[in-house]
Enzyme design. Structure first.
Site, PDB file in Angstrom:
ATOM      1  N   GLY A 161      37.685  10.102   8.523  1.00 42.37           N
ATOM      2  CA  GLY A 161      37.687   8.649   8.641  1.00 42.37           C
ATOM      3  C   GLY A 161      38.897   8.043   7.957  1.00 42.37           C
ATOM      4  N   THR A 162      39.277   8.605   6.834  1.00 45.03           N
ATOM      5  CA  THR A 162      40.430   8.090   6.091  1.00 45.03           C
ATOM      6  C   THR A 162      41.694   8.147   6.947  1.00 45.03           C
ATOM      7  OG1 THR A 162      39.450   8.812   4.009  1.00 45.03           O
ATOM      8  CG2 THR A 162      41.832   8.419   4.003  1.00 45.03           C
ATOM      9  N   ASN A 181      29.416   0.796   2.892  1.00 45.65           N
ATOM     10  CA  ASN A 181      28.916   2.079   2.395  1.00 45.65           C
ATOM     11  C   ASN A 181      28.150   1.973   1.084  1.00 45.65           C
ATOM     12  OD1 ASN A 181      31.770   1.414   1.833  1.00 45.65           O
ATOM     13  ND2 ASN A 181      31.636   3.086   0.377  1.00 45.65           N
ATOM     14  N   GLN A 208      30.468   4.311   8.535  1.00 48.93           N
ATOM     15  CA  GLN A 208      29.036   4.289   8.182  1.00 48.93           C
ATOM     16  C   GLN A 208      28.170   3.747   9.325  1.00 48.93           C
ATOM     17  OE1 GLN A 208      27.610   5.567   5.476  1.00 48.93           O
ATOM     18  NE2 GLN A 208      29.459   5.960   4.294  1.00 48.93           N
ATOM     19  N   SER A 250      33.751   9.142  11.538  1.00 51.50           N
ATOM     20  CA  SER A 250      33.966  10.403  10.817  1.00 51.50           C
ATOM     21  C   SER A 250      32.836  11.383  11.098  1.00 51.50           C
ATOM     22  CB  SER A 250      34.039  10.084   9.321  1.00 51.50           C
ATOM     23  OG  SER A 250      34.183  11.270   8.578  1.00 51.50           O
ATOM     24  N   HIS A 276      31.591  14.037   9.312  1.00 54.08           N
ATOM     25  CA  HIS A 276      30.661  14.524   8.283  1.00 54.08           C
ATOM     26  C   HIS A 276      29.592  13.512   7.886  1.00 54.08           C
ATOM     27  CE1 HIS A 276      32.316  12.773   4.415  1.00 54.08           C
ATOM     28  NE2 HIS A 276      33.312  12.513   5.238  1.00 54.08           N
ATOM     29  N   THR A 301      47.782  20.789  15.692  1.00 52.20           N
ATOM     30  CA  THR A 301      46.809  21.501  16.533  1.00 52.20           C
ATOM     31  C   THR A 301      45.413  20.941  16.287  1.00 52.20           C
ATOM     32  OG1 THR A 301      48.200  23.458  16.450  1.00 52.20           O
ATOM     33  CG2 THR A 301      45.891  23.785  17.096  1.00 52.20           C
ATOM     34  N   CYS A 359      31.704   8.057  -2.699  1.00 53.98           N
ATOM     35  CA  CYS A 359      32.379   8.928  -1.753  1.00 53.98           C
ATOM     36  C   CYS A 359      33.882   8.926  -1.952  1.00 53.98           C
ATOM     37  CB  CYS A 359      32.019   8.568  -0.330  1.00 53.98           C
ATOM     38  SG  CYS A 359      32.625   6.987   0.098  1.00 53.98           S
TER      39      CYS A 359
END
Ligand code: PLP
Length: 387
Positions: A73-74, A153, A183, A203, A205, A241, A329
């Site tokens: 996400g970052t 978040n 989120q 994101s 995860h 890649t 986080c």
């Protein structure tokens, strides 16, 4: 060690769905080609990416050409803001965001300020909601980008994204609208075109896929400068890649979630309500932000009188319950939460705020066990806590 494990830190990260692990295992061991290779193994990998794009295009109701894959996400937030700002700087240098964004946005706008952009930080109300009128008042002819999160978040505030999108475009149709949905994706129906969203981050995860994969939606005709240089993958927007297994894994997780989203949301709101009913009966426990359907289904933020968050976090850990102190986080550094300050949290609570975040893997039993643990621990911890 406690016999029970109750994981309530799903806003930090989630457990990967077993089906996702199985698929990724197959890709790692059998379909391990580079999607840029011309032979069969490459084509096989490329097909996995194509399928993943189709899944996200179906969920977001957009075209596959709007979908790009990143590492997290970052990274999506960085490409959207830096790439969006660089590509549009001839139109103006003004960017709008809020005081309650994740550091992936706030640190990036700090960098952009150093590069000569002007940043306006919007305030939020006591529940962490941005006022649409405030956005409208700040958009100018030289505003090139507005970035506002879908779901906060730390306290689970839901921002009025569709109305904000409409207001931005009414004031300046050229201003780009970026939404950090890290989120919110997997917890809400999000349709970029209908909501006037030009750029959107998500994101893997946070939705039961692995760490190391993210998504960036870029609307048709939206100008973004690439910030990575290399082999030109993904139309040159994001060289490197592709993480084929991660991308396919994230797509499968998203497909599983959106196949049954309404039932999952019902379950999460039920867990939240049950937990809040139990814990708000305890003296000195305050809920941050709104509750019910006006709040995120999976985030519960409590400020607890007379108990330091870190002490409580470890006491809960001894009972097998995993939570976060404020927002966790970003890093291990002690950090005053921008969100809690922005909603006007009293000073004595800044250090006494705990976040419980659920997922579809949690049960009612988990919530009851955690509420019981709080009932038992709080009086004890208060007795020993000295400020
Ligand atoms: N934006 C928000 C709102 C988040 O909650 C997070 C992570 O918690 C991020 C961005 C960063 O995402 P990632 O961990 O995938 O880089």
């Amino acid at each position: 060690m406690a016999d029970r494990e109750v994981y309530l830190d799903n806003s930090a990260t989630t457990r990967v769905f077993p089906e996702v692990v199985k698929l990724m295992d197959r890709i790692y061991l059998e379909e391990y080609g580079n999607p840029s290779s011309l032979h069969h193994k490459g084509v096989e990998a490329e097909n996995r990416i194509r399928e993943a794009k189709q899944i996200f295009a179906d969920i977001l109701k957009c075209s596959t050409r709007n979908i790009y894959f990143t590492s997290c996400g970052t990274e999506s937030d960085n490409i959207a803001l830096i790439g969006g700002a660089l590509a549009n700087r001839r139109e103006g240098k003004h960017i709008i965001t809020t005081r309650i964004e994740h550091p992936a946005i706030l640190e990036t706008t700090k960098f952009l300020k150093e590069q000569g952009f002007e940043i306006t930080y919007l305030p939020v109300d006591a529940n962490g909601r941005v006022r649409v009128a405030d956005v409208e008042a700040e958009v100018r002819p030289d505003t090139i980008l507005v970035s506002i999160m879908h779901t906060n978040n730390e306290i689970g505030a839901l921002e009025p994204i569709a109305q904000i999108g409409e207001a931005i475009k009414r004031r300046n149709p050229k201003t780009l609208f970026h939404v950090d949905a890290v989120q919110g994706f997997g917890k809400a129906y999000i349709y970029p075109k209908r909501m006037h969203i030009d750029l959107l981050s998500a994101s893997g995860h946070k939705i039961h896929a692995p760490k190391g994969v993210g998504l960036l939606y870029i609307g048709d005709g939206v100008k973004v400068r690439n910030i990575l240089f290399g082999g030109g993958q993904q139309n040159g927007m994001r060289s490197g890649t592709e993480n084929v297994a991660g991308i396919a894994g994230m797509a499968l997780a998203a497909k599983m979630i959106y196949a049954d989203l309404d039932a999952e949301l019902d379950k999460l709101y039920r867990l939240k309500e049950l937990f809040l009913r139990e814990v708000t009966a305890i003296e000195g426990v305050h809920v941050n932000g709104l509750t019910g359907r006006e709040s995120a289904p999976h985030v519960i933020s409590l400020s607890i009188e007379g108990v330091r968050a870190e002490v409580l976090l470890h006491a809960l850990e001894d009972k097998g319950i995993y939570v976060s102190a404020g927002s966790a986080c970003s890093s291990n550094r002690p950090h005053i939460s921008d969100t809690l300050v922005a909603i006007g949290t009293p000073k004595e609570f800044l250090d006494s705020t705990i976040r419980f975040s659920t997922s579809v893997m949690n049960t009612e039993e988990d919530m009851r066990y955690t509420a019981e643990a709080l009932k038992e621990l709080l009086p004890m911890l208060r007795k020993y806590t000295r400020y």
